[in-house]
Design a protein around this motif. Sequence first.
Motif, PDB file in Angstrom:
ATOM      1  N   PHE A 259     -40.220 -25.924 -34.219  1.00  0.00           N
ATOM      2  CA  PHE A 259     -40.903 -25.557 -32.975  1.00  0.00           C
ATOM      3  C   PHE A 259     -41.899 -26.628 -32.538  1.00  0.00           C
ATOM      4  O   PHE A 259     -42.494 -26.519 -31.471  1.00  0.00           O
ATOM      5  CB  PHE A 259     -41.621 -24.213 -33.162  1.00  0.00           C
ATOM      6  N   MET A 260     -42.104 -27.642 -33.357  1.00  0.00           N
ATOM      7  CA  MET A 260     -42.984 -28.773 -33.041  1.00  0.00           C
ATOM      8  C   MET A 260     -44.395 -28.309 -32.704  1.00  0.00           C
ATOM      9  O   MET A 260     -44.979 -28.686 -31.684  1.00  0.00           O
ATOM     10  CB  MET A 260     -42.403 -29.611 -31.894  1.00  0.00           C
ATOM     11  N   GLU A 261     -44.939 -27.480 -33.575  1.00  0.00           N
ATOM     12  CA  GLU A 261     -46.296 -26.960 -33.351  1.00  0.00           C
ATOM     13  C   GLU A 261     -47.321 -28.078 -33.147  1.00  0.00           C
ATOM     14  O   GLU A 261     -48.341 -27.877 -32.487  1.00  0.00           O
ATOM     15  CB  GLU A 261     -46.714 -26.077 -34.526  1.00  0.00           C
ATOM     16  N   GLY A 262     -47.036 -29.246 -33.717  1.00  0.00           N
ATOM     17  CA  GLY A 262     -47.947 -30.369 -33.575  1.00  0.00           C
ATOM     18  C   GLY A 262     -48.057 -30.920 -32.171  1.00  0.00           C
ATOM     19  O   GLY A 262     -48.988 -31.672 -31.864  1.00  0.00           O
ATOM     20  N   THR A 263     -47.133 -30.557 -31.285  1.00  0.00           N
ATOM     21  CA  THR A 263     -47.177 -31.035 -29.901  1.00  0.00           C
ATOM     22  C   THR A 263     -47.816 -30.024 -28.952  1.00  0.00           C
ATOM     23  O   THR A 263     -47.981 -30.310 -27.764  1.00  0.00           O
ATOM     24  CB  THR A 263     -45.760 -31.355 -29.388  1.00  0.00           C
ATOM     25  N   LEU A 264     -48.183 -28.854 -29.457  1.00  0.00           N
ATOM     26  CA  LEU A 264     -48.814 -27.843 -28.604  1.00  0.00           C
ATOM     27  C   LEU A 264     -50.210 -28.304 -28.187  1.00  0.00           C
ATOM     28  O   LEU A 264     -50.950 -28.890 -28.976  1.00  0.00           O
ATOM     29  CB  LEU A 264     -48.912 -26.511 -29.342  1.00  0.00           C
ATOM     30  N   ALA A 301     -46.652 -21.930 -21.611  1.00  0.00           N
ATOM     31  CA  ALA A 301     -46.003 -21.499 -22.853  1.00  0.00           C
ATOM     32  C   ALA A 301     -44.529 -21.208 -22.609  1.00  0.00           C
ATOM     33  O   ALA A 301     -43.666 -21.591 -23.408  1.00  0.00           O
ATOM     34  CB  ALA A 301     -46.706 -20.261 -23.405  1.00  0.00           C
ATOM     35  N   HIS A 302     -44.219 -20.544 -21.495  1.00  0.00           N
ATOM     36  CA  HIS A 302     -42.819 -20.256 -21.167  1.00  0.00           C
ATOM     37  C   HIS A 302     -42.030 -21.553 -20.973  1.00  0.00           C
ATOM     38  O   HIS A 302     -40.877 -21.671 -21.434  1.00  0.00           O
ATOM     39  CB  HIS A 302     -42.745 -19.414 -19.891  1.00  0.00           C
ATOM     40  N   GLU A 303     -42.627 -22.509 -20.304  1.00  0.00           N
ATOM     41  CA  GLU A 303     -41.970 -23.797 -20.088  1.00  0.00           C
ATOM     42  C   GLU A 303     -41.693 -24.487 -21.422  1.00  0.00           C
ATOM     43  O   GLU A 303     -40.632 -25.062 -21.622  1.00  0.00           O
ATOM     44  CB  GLU A 303     -42.850 -24.680 -19.210  1.00  0.00           C
ATOM     45  N   TYR A 304     -42.636 -24.408 -22.346  1.00  0.00           N
ATOM     46  CA  TYR A 304     -42.475 -25.029 -23.663  1.00  0.00           C
ATOM     47  C   TYR A 304     -41.331 -24.368 -24.429  1.00  0.00           C
ATOM     48  O   TYR A 304     -40.483 -25.037 -25.017  1.00  0.00           O
ATOM     49  CB  TYR A 304     -43.781 -24.916 -24.448  1.00  0.00           C
ATOM     50  N   VAL A 305     -41.303 -23.044 -24.432  1.00  0.00           N
ATOM     51  CA  VAL A 305     -40.285 -22.285 -25.167  1.00  0.00           C
ATOM     52  C   VAL A 305     -38.886 -22.568 -24.640  1.00  0.00           C
ATOM     53  O   VAL A 305     -37.910 -22.597 -25.390  1.00  0.00           O
ATOM     54  CB  VAL A 305     -40.607 -20.778 -25.094  1.00  0.00           C
ATOM     55  N   GLU A 306     -38.785 -22.800 -23.337  1.00  0.00           N
ATOM     56  CA  GLU A 306     -37.476 -22.952 -22.696  1.00  0.00           C
ATOM     57  C   GLU A 306     -36.653 -24.073 -23.324  1.00  0.00           C
ATOM     58  O   GLU A 306     -35.419 -24.007 -23.357  1.00  0.00           O
ATOM     59  CB  GLU A 306     -37.679 -23.210 -21.201  1.00  0.00           C
ATOM     60  N   GLN A 307     -37.312 -25.109 -23.827  1.00  0.00           N
ATOM     61  CA  GLN A 307     -36.581 -26.266 -24.365  1.00  0.00           C
ATOM     62  C   GLN A 307     -35.781 -25.927 -25.620  1.00  0.00           C
ATOM     63  O   GLN A 307     -34.885 -26.691 -26.005  1.00  0.00           O
ATOM     64  CB  GLN A 307     -37.553 -27.398 -24.670  1.00  0.00           C
ATOM     65  N   PHE A 308     -36.059 -24.785 -26.257  1.00  0.00           N
ATOM     66  CA  PHE A 308     -35.351 -24.420 -27.480  1.00  0.00           C
ATOM     67  C   PHE A 308     -34.203 -23.439 -27.235  1.00  0.00           C
ATOM     68  O   PHE A 308     -33.564 -22.999 -28.188  1.00  0.00           O
ATOM     69  CB  PHE A 308     -36.337 -23.800 -28.479  1.00  0.00           C
ATOM     70  N   LYS A 309     -33.934 -23.110 -25.989  1.00  0.00           N
ATOM     71  CA  LYS A 309     -32.947 -22.069 -25.692  1.00  0.00           C
ATOM     72  C   LYS A 309     -31.546 -22.596 -25.396  1.00  0.00           C
ATOM     73  O   LYS A 309     -30.613 -21.813 -25.236  1.00  0.00           O
ATOM     74  CB  LYS A 309     -33.438 -21.223 -24.505  1.00  0.00           C
ATOM     75  N   ASP A 310     -31.384 -23.914 -25.317  1.00  0.00           N
ATOM     76  CA  ASP A 310     -30.070 -24.516 -25.065  1.00  0.00           C
ATOM     77  C   ASP A 310     -29.392 -24.746 -26.413  1.00  0.00           C
ATOM     78  O   ASP A 310     -29.641 -25.738 -27.099  1.00  0.00           O
ATOM     79  CB  ASP A 310     -30.246 -25.832 -24.306  1.00  0.00           C
ATOM     80  N   ASN A 311     -28.526 -23.834 -26.820  1.00  0.00           N
ATOM     81  CA  ASN A 311     -27.930 -23.890 -28.158  1.00  0.00           C
ATOM     82  C   ASN A 311     -27.075 -25.136 -28.375  1.00  0.00           C
ATOM     83  O   ASN A 311     -27.050 -25.699 -29.478  1.00  0.00           O
ATOM     84  CB  ASN A 311     -27.097 -22.636 -28.416  1.00  0.00           C
ATOM     85  N   LYS A 312     -26.383 -25.574 -27.347  1.00  0.00           N
ATOM     86  CA  LYS A 312     -25.567 -26.787 -27.477  1.00  0.00           C
ATOM     87  C   LYS A 312     -26.471 -27.994 -27.739  1.00  0.00           C
ATOM     88  O   LYS A 312     -26.183 -28.823 -28.610  1.00  0.00           O
ATOM     89  CB  LYS A 312     -24.762 -26.998 -26.187  1.00  0.00           C
ATOM     90  N   ARG A 313     -27.556 -28.091 -27.004  1.00  0.00           N
ATOM     91  CA  ARG A 313     -28.467 -29.222 -27.196  1.00  0.00           C
ATOM     92  C   ARG A 313     -29.155 -29.148 -28.553  1.00  0.00           C
ATOM     93  O   ARG A 313     -29.357 -30.180 -29.207  1.00  0.00           O
ATOM     94  CB  ARG A 313     -29.507 -29.248 -26.074  1.00  0.00           C
ATOM     95  N   GLU A 314     -29.500 -27.940 -28.995  1.00  0.00           N
ATOM     96  CA  GLU A 314     -30.108 -27.783 -30.313  1.00  0.00           C
ATOM     97  C   GLU A 314     -29.164 -28.282 -31.414  1.00  0.00           C
ATOM     98  O   GLU A 314     -29.592 -28.908 -32.386  1.00  0.00           O
ATOM     99  CB  GLU A 314     -30.470 -26.321 -30.560  1.00  0.00           C
ATOM    100  N   LEU A 315     -27.877 -28.018 -31.248  1.00  0.00           N
ATOM    101  CA  LEU A 315     -26.896 -28.512 -32.216  1.00  0.00           C
ATOM    102  C   LEU A 315     -26.841 -30.034 -32.213  1.00  0.00           C
ATOM    103  O   LEU A 315     -26.830 -30.667 -33.280  1.00  0.00           O
ATOM    104  CB  LEU A 315     -25.508 -27.938 -31.904  1.00  0.00           C
TER     105      LEU A 315
END
Length: 335
Positions: A259-264, A301-315
């Motif tokens: 989740f890259m907490e260090g970038t929050l 916060a919503h904008e930050y979370v959105e980057q983790f929702k693309d499953n293809k990109r996460e792979l």
Amino acid sequence: MINKRHIYYLLHNGKNSNMLYFIKNYLRQWMPRICTQWQRESLLRSIEQRPDRDYIHQRADYYNKMTPDYTFDREAWAKEAVMVKKQPMTRQKVYYFDAMEIARYFSSKLRWILLSGDITHVPDVPTIIKSRPLCENNQNSVVLKLEKVRHFLFVNDKKAWRDKCNRVIYRGDLGPRKENRDVFMNLFADGQNAMVDAASTNFIPEHPQWQQGKMTIKEHLDYKFIMSLEGNDVASNLKWVMSSNSIAVMPRPTCETWFMEGTLIPNYHYIEVKADFSDLEERLNYYIDHPEEAEAIIAHAHEYVEQFKDNKRELLISLLVLQKYFNITNTDSNI
């Protein structure tokens, strides 16, 4: 005697299903690896054609900070490393399954070190882990998206922030590695502050009155503010809190995961309070009196979370992280 509250919680807690997770992963174990290994090269090539190419590489380099000329004790690494195909399934099976989901795209003869559990130290040699301390020279801590069934959970909160109660909620377990939670509970348990609803979810012999039943995620979302306190490593509720219309409240993080907490950014993605919580009430009252600023934090916060929702990109990011690990550590192997 049937505990109706316990049954209600089991049916409505809002968390990911462990049963479905394990069924899916045990079935994946039977799939031939050759299928995913054939896909790997085409998947990696596809990155260069994507408009988010630079972002994908940036994320991969964040998780795996090693460079091609990175030096480490190769003899010590070789003593600990095992072939992927010989990786034992430990008691913490979720780490094994999540790591193998990505490793199956590579040769099973490649070697790695996979460390399960909540890791708050930097290993002596390059190691695949879920969490690492936020410090300098942590290149040996190579982060993969592990234990995601528990950590990666997002919610669809339909209740507006202004419609929620002007309090902060905390429910969590306490223990020897969670001194910050003990500090918090000593200050705010037993109704010591009307703005704070704080209780432990496990039994503490010294403070049996602190224990209350677990609350569902939906019940948490009736509060404007939710405490996200680090436990053995990171605060596991931070992901779903930041996807809600409530605001995470916490001291600055000391560890990070996928989740890259260090970038929050404090007071941009979450409300920062001091490590001793002495300013908690002051910070809550400030945002209650400045609702526009509170709602801006929720939007960020919503904008930050959105980057983790693309499953293809996460792979794709995961493949890059692991390929880089194998390239640097398995110098005598054919990736």
